[in-house]
Scaffold this active site. Sequence first.
Site, PDB file in Angstrom:
ATOM      1  N   GLY A  12       0.842  -1.189   0.000  1.00  0.00           N
ATOM      2  CA  GLY A  12       0.000   0.000   0.000  1.00  0.00           C
ATOM      3  C   GLY A  12       0.876   1.237   0.000  1.00  0.00           C
ATOM      4  O   GLY A  12       2.004   1.219  -0.475  1.00  0.00           O
ATOM      5  N   CYS A  13       0.368   2.293   0.558  1.00  0.00           N
ATOM      6  CA  CYS A  13       1.094   3.563   0.595  1.00  0.00           C
ATOM      7  C   CYS A  13       2.463   3.374   1.231  1.00  0.00           C
ATOM      8  O   CYS A  13       2.577   2.881   2.351  1.00  0.00           O
ATOM      9  CB  CYS A  13       0.291   4.586   1.391  1.00  0.00           C
ATOM     10  SG  CYS A  13       1.146   6.150   1.622  1.00  0.00           S
ATOM     11  N   PHE A  14       3.499   3.771   0.522  1.00  0.00           N
ATOM     12  CA  PHE A  14       4.849   3.541   1.056  1.00  0.00           C
ATOM     13  C   PHE A  14       5.159   4.371   2.286  1.00  0.00           C
ATOM     14  O   PHE A  14       6.061   4.033   3.051  1.00  0.00           O
ATOM     15  CB  PHE A  14       5.941   3.679  -0.005  1.00  0.00           C
ATOM     16  CG  PHE A  14       5.897   4.882  -0.907  1.00  0.00           C
ATOM     17  CD1 PHE A  14       5.523   6.145  -0.472  1.00  0.00           C
ATOM     18  CD2 PHE A  14       6.260   4.731  -2.235  1.00  0.00           C
ATOM     19  CE1 PHE A  14       5.509   7.236  -1.320  1.00  0.00           C
ATOM     20  CE2 PHE A  14       6.255   5.815  -3.108  1.00  0.00           C
ATOM     21  CZ  PHE A  14       5.882   7.079  -2.643  1.00  0.00           C
TER      22      PHE A  14
END
Length: 177
Positions: A12-14
């Site tokens: 997902g979002c890093f």
Amino acid sequence: MKKFEKATFAGGCFWCMVKPFDQWDGVESVISGYTGGNTENPIYEEVKTGTTGHFESVEITYEPEKISYQQILDLYWPQIDPTDDGGQFHDRGSQYRTAIFYHNDEQKQLALDSLKKVADSGRFKKEIVTQILPATTFYPAEEYHQDFYKKNEDEYLEDREKSGRDQFIEEHWEQTK
């Protein structure tokens, strides 16, 4: 002389994938970036459209004498929803899917074994969809994405809270520790 290896994960979002690894002895660096796609030298504005084939990911440089790949895998799984193939939490799209990118045959086998362990655990009612893929070129994200949790603590904490990630982790991972 220190020997370093790489581990690459999409979760997902890093922004939310750096801190869980960054704090361990033996982890030299955790870089936010893009991998697995077909666009050379992608930029965030391209990747976020979902058209490049890239995953938002982190590349971890670690010292295997201090922390093993297995330990890093064990840190990875409780950061994600491995049953969601449409993204992670409030971040939707192919660029937010989960994947383990292996750098050698040993990592591949350990990743496959860990996936089987998660699948066989009975922890999830749905199928595990996290992919196990060969590592390809990793492109570091723009500087403002690096160490976001340190540089923008309030925005990071607000985004995590809104995303539902922490609630999911608590419900599905922490209850059986």
